[in-house]
Design a protein around this motif. Structure first.
Motif, PDB file in Angstrom:
ATOM      1  N   SER A   1       0.823  -1.214   0.000  1.00 54.31           N
ATOM      2  CA  SER A   1       0.000   0.000   0.000  1.00 54.31           C
ATOM      3  C   SER A   1       0.861   1.270   0.000  1.00 54.31           C
ATOM      4  CB  SER A   1      -0.951   0.005   1.193  1.00 54.31           C
ATOM      5  OG  SER A   1      -0.230  -0.115   2.400  1.00 54.31           O
ATOM      6  N   GLU A   2       2.122   1.152   0.438  1.00 55.67           N
ATOM      7  CA  GLU A   2       3.048   2.298   0.419  1.00 55.67           C
ATOM      8  C   GLU A   2       3.713   2.460  -0.949  1.00 55.67           C
ATOM      9  OE1 GLU A   2       3.871  -0.170   3.168  1.00 55.67           O
ATOM     10  OE2 GLU A   2       2.151   0.827   4.071  1.00 55.67           O
TER      11      GLU A   2
ATOM     12  N   SER B   1       0.600  -8.665   2.018  1.00 57.45           N
ATOM     13  CA  SER B   1      -0.570  -7.884   1.613  1.00 57.45           C
ATOM     14  C   SER B   1      -0.180  -6.913   0.514  1.00 57.45           C
ATOM     15  CB  SER B   1      -1.149  -7.131   2.806  1.00 57.45           C
ATOM     16  OG  SER B   1      -0.218  -6.194   3.280  1.00 57.45           O
ATOM     17  N   GLY B   2      -1.112  -6.667  -0.395  1.00 57.08           N
ATOM     18  CA  GLY B   2      -0.868  -5.745  -1.494  1.00 57.08           C
ATOM     19  C   GLY B   2      -1.291  -6.340  -2.814  1.00 57.08           C
TER      20      GLY B   2
ATOM     21  N   VAL C   1       3.239   0.613 -11.431  1.00 63.82           N
ATOM     22  CA  VAL C   1       4.417   1.268 -10.864  1.00 63.82           C
ATOM     23  C   VAL C   1       5.643   0.822 -11.668  1.00 63.82           C
ATOM     24  CG1 VAL C   1       4.960  -0.552  -9.186  1.00 63.82           C
ATOM     25  CG2 VAL C   1       5.590   1.793  -8.680  1.00 63.82           C
ATOM     26  N   ASN C   2       6.678   1.672 -11.738  1.00 69.25           N
ATOM     27  CA  ASN C   2       7.916   1.274 -12.405  1.00 69.25           C
ATOM     28  C   ASN C   2       8.703   0.357 -11.484  1.00 69.25           C
ATOM     29  OD1 ASN C   2       7.630   2.542 -14.864  1.00 69.25           O
ATOM     30  ND2 ASN C   2       8.552   4.446 -14.135  1.00 69.25           N
TER      31      ASN C   2
END
Length: 89
Positions: free
Chosen positions: A30-31, A43-44, A71-72
């Motif tokens: 999540s970050e 998680s994620g 995301v890269n």
């Protein structure tokens, strides 16, 4: 006896559905941190790749992992994933 359902996931290289246990998961927390998840329980948001080099190379070349995780992904993560595939054989 009840037949247990085997969870299937799609490989980002060959785009085939395979049992989750036969694949390696790359997860975005999540970050926004990306890591290789060998347990499959972090998680994620997850994306999967088969444990063979040709699937990994296809996923790398088409940048499909980047698209799925939005995301890269750094070279370090790709190298770690490649090492895991090499060690698995």
């Amino acid at each position: 006896m009840k037949v247990k359902k085997i969870p299937l996931r799609m490989c980002n290289g060959c785009m085939e559905m395979k049992p989750k246990k036969e694949m390696i998961r790359v997860v975005k927390s999540s970050e926004g941190e990306v890591s290789v998840d060998l347990t499959g329980k972090k998680s994620g948001r997850g994306a999967y790749v088969c444990k063979n080099l040709s699937c990994f190379e296809k996923a790398f070349k088409t940048k499909r992992l980047n698209k799925n995780l939005e995301v890269n992904i750094s070279e370090e993560i790709y190298n770690k994933l490649k090492d895991e595939i090499d060690n698995d054989k």
